[in-house]
Design an enzyme around this catalytic site. Sequence first.
Site, PDB file in Angstrom:
ATOM      1  N   LYS A 196       4.157  -7.224  -6.698  1.00  0.00           N
ATOM      2  CA  LYS A 196       5.466  -6.785  -6.182  1.00  0.00           C
ATOM      3  C   LYS A 196       6.284  -7.978  -5.689  1.00  0.00           C
ATOM      4  O   LYS A 196       7.519  -7.968  -5.781  1.00  0.00           O
ATOM      5  CB  LYS A 196       5.281  -5.754  -5.070  1.00  0.00           C
ATOM      6  CG  LYS A 196       4.694  -4.414  -5.537  1.00  0.00           C
ATOM      7  CD  LYS A 196       5.492  -3.733  -6.618  1.00  0.00           C
ATOM      8  CE  LYS A 196       5.075  -2.280  -6.827  1.00  0.00           C
ATOM      9  NZ  LYS A 196       5.698  -1.712  -8.044  1.00  0.00           N
TER      10      LYS A 196
ATOM     11  N   TYR B   4      -3.881  -3.063  -0.612  1.00  0.00           N
ATOM     12  CA  TYR B   4      -2.800  -3.176  -1.609  1.00  0.00           C
ATOM     13  C   TYR B   4      -3.027  -4.402  -2.512  1.00  0.00           C
ATOM     14  O   TYR B   4      -2.621  -4.426  -3.677  1.00  0.00           O
ATOM     15  CB  TYR B   4      -1.438  -3.226  -0.904  1.00  0.00           C
ATOM     16  CG  TYR B   4      -0.289  -2.806  -1.795  1.00  0.00           C
ATOM     17  CD1 TYR B   4      -0.204  -1.515  -2.302  1.00  0.00           C
ATOM     18  CD2 TYR B   4       0.726  -3.705  -2.141  1.00  0.00           C
ATOM     19  CE1 TYR B   4       0.850  -1.124  -3.126  1.00  0.00           C
ATOM     20  CE2 TYR B   4       1.784  -3.317  -2.958  1.00  0.00           C
ATOM     21  CZ  TYR B   4       1.834  -2.033  -3.443  1.00  0.00           C
ATOM     22  OH  TYR B   4       2.888  -1.648  -4.259  1.00  0.00           O
TER      23      TYR B   4
HETATM   24  P1  NAD Z   1       3.370   7.321 -10.913  1.00  0.00           P
HETATM   25  O1  NAD Z   1       1.915   7.148 -11.187  1.00  0.00           O
HETATM   26  O2  NAD Z   1       3.949   8.656 -10.986  1.00  0.00           O
HETATM   27  O3  NAD Z   1       4.220   6.350 -11.872  1.00  0.00           O
HETATM   28  C1  NAD Z   1       3.703   5.156 -12.420  1.00  0.00           C
HETATM   29  C2  NAD Z   1       4.117   5.133 -13.870  1.00  0.00           C
HETATM   30  O4  NAD Z   1       3.732   3.897 -14.503  1.00  0.00           O
HETATM   31  C3  NAD Z   1       3.461   6.261 -14.683  1.00  0.00           C
HETATM   32  O5  NAD Z   1       4.448   7.052 -15.300  1.00  0.00           O
HETATM   33  C4  NAD Z   1       2.649   5.518 -15.725  1.00  0.00           C
HETATM   34  O6  NAD Z   1       2.596   6.207 -16.963  1.00  0.00           O
HETATM   35  C5  NAD Z   1       3.444   4.215 -15.839  1.00  0.00           C
HETATM   36  N1  NAD Z   1       2.673   3.159 -16.489  1.00  0.00           N
HETATM   37  C6  NAD Z   1       1.488   2.616 -16.060  1.00  0.00           C
HETATM   38  N2  NAD Z   1       1.058   1.711 -16.964  1.00  0.00           N
HETATM   39  C7  NAD Z   1       1.994   1.670 -17.967  1.00  0.00           C
HETATM   40  C8  NAD Z   1       2.101   0.939 -19.172  1.00  0.00           C
HETATM   41  N3  NAD Z   1       1.162   0.050 -19.537  1.00  0.00           N
HETATM   42  N4  NAD Z   1       3.198   1.148 -19.972  1.00  0.00           N
HETATM   43  C9  NAD Z   1       4.146   2.058 -19.611  1.00  0.00           C
HETATM   44  N5  NAD Z   1       4.086   2.780 -18.470  1.00  0.00           N
HETATM   45  C10 NAD Z   1       3.023   2.584 -17.666  1.00  0.00           C
HETATM   46  O7  NAD Z   1       3.564   6.682  -9.459  1.00  0.00           O
HETATM   47  P2  NAD Z   1       4.860   6.276  -8.619  1.00  0.00           P
HETATM   48  O8  NAD Z   1       4.360   6.119  -7.250  1.00  0.00           O
HETATM   49  O9  NAD Z   1       5.974   7.177  -8.897  1.00  0.00           O
HETATM   50  O10 NAD Z   1       5.176   4.809  -9.160  1.00  0.00           O
HETATM   51  C11 NAD Z   1       6.441   4.404  -9.643  1.00  0.00           C
HETATM   52  C12 NAD Z   1       6.782   3.023  -9.089  1.00  0.00           C
HETATM   53  O11 NAD Z   1       7.028   3.156  -7.695  1.00  0.00           O
HETATM   54  C13 NAD Z   1       5.664   1.992  -9.233  1.00  0.00           C
HETATM   55  O12 NAD Z   1       6.234   0.733  -9.521  1.00  0.00           O
HETATM   56  C14 NAD Z   1       5.067   1.972  -7.839  1.00  0.00           C
HETATM   57  O13 NAD Z   1       4.396   0.750  -7.546  1.00  0.00           O
HETATM   58  C15 NAD Z   1       6.328   2.120  -7.031  1.00  0.00           C
HETATM   59  N6  NAD Z   1       6.142   2.498  -5.618  1.00  0.00           N
HETATM   60  C16 NAD Z   1       5.377   3.579  -5.291  1.00  0.00           C
HETATM   61  C17 NAD Z   1       5.195   3.913  -3.947  1.00  0.00           C
HETATM   62  C18 NAD Z   1       4.339   5.091  -3.549  1.00  0.00           C
HETATM   63  O14 NAD Z   1       3.932   5.160  -2.386  1.00  0.00           O
HETATM   64  N7  NAD Z   1       4.046   6.026  -4.427  1.00  0.00           N
HETATM   65  C19 NAD Z   1       5.827   3.145  -2.945  1.00  0.00           C
HETATM   66  C20 NAD Z   1       6.619   2.064  -3.315  1.00  0.00           C
HETATM   67  C21 NAD Z   1       6.769   1.741  -4.658  1.00  0.00           C
END
Ligand code: NAD
Length: 272
Positions: free
Chosen positions: A171, A164
């Site tokens: 984060k 990570y």
């Molecule tokens: P995802 O890839 O579907 O979403 C990530 C989003 O970030 C995408 O829509 C992407 O277009 C956007 N993004 C990236 N760079 C960007 C930029 N420069 N400008 C505007 N938008 C931008 O994946 P997700 O897992 O749904 O992620 C959403 C959030 O949840 C993130 O912050 C991720 O770290 C967090 N998260 C995810 C998990 C997991 O296991 N998937 C767990 C905990 C937290």
Amino acid sequence: MADEMNLPKGELMKGKKGLVMGVANHNSIAWGIASQLAAQGAEIAFSYIDAMEKRVRPLGESIGVRVFVPAEVTDDASMDACFAMLEKEFGTLDFVVHAIAFSDKNELRGSFVDNTTRENFLRSMDISAFSFVDTARRAARLMPNGGSMITLTYLGSERVIPNYNVMGVCKAALEAATRYIARDLGPKKIRVNAISAGAIRTLSLAGIQDGRKMIAQGRQFSALKEDTSVEGVAGCALWLLSDLGRSTTGEVIHVDAGFHMIGLPDEAQDEG
Ligand code: NAD
């Protein structure tokens, strides 16, 4: 998707208008949250990066989203245009969902100390942490009647999780930023919280080496012995963004099937 998820319909978000940032496809956590908010009557705008528009529009339209606006969070002009459009379309905002993160996948593997470059460290921080500060400042100006904002985080901020790496540092910054923003905006009756979700299969997770192992081990070591569900994360979002969450701000709430609080998994004891 809203129907697929069999979401309860209601009016918890009736009369509320807000921005959901970070829908990339139907697996996105932001999509699960948006579906839940729409089922409860919210009026929603989606922001997206250009490359995602083709996927994001039909998804949004299927739940009644009518405002779609590009927003590249590293670009001030793009963010200016996004919030100008929101002001024009909605006038005021009641909520914001920030579900955005990015890092070079070559640095989400192996040794953190050896593999982290200055360039990617700064870019990851910009997209994954500073963007929430910037978004909150802009959104607060459109919240004269108070409001609620959430961001998405992960346990890698508090504890070391293999691969990570720099994202854990981002984060940690995001969670600290959540508290400072909550303090600053509290007097304006704007609540600011973070949901620490367990691992979920999305595009972002695919960028982390052995991301699937994170899911499997999360399930194995969790108290509930199950995967974190997008519906569970969206349910927490609904609570925080609706008036039900009215006394909660500055929190990081774990929605991870009880993974975060296990010190030593039963399996580890069995091996001893
Ligand atoms: P995802 O890839 O579907 O979403 C990530 C989003 O970030 C995408 O829509 C992407 O277009 C956007 N993004 C990236 N760079 C960007 C930029 N420069 N400008 C505007 N938008 C931008 O994946 P997700 O897992 O749904 O992620 C959403 C959030 O949840 C993130 O912050 C991720 O770290 C967090 N998260 C995810 C998990 C997991 O296991 N998937 C767990 C905990 C937290």
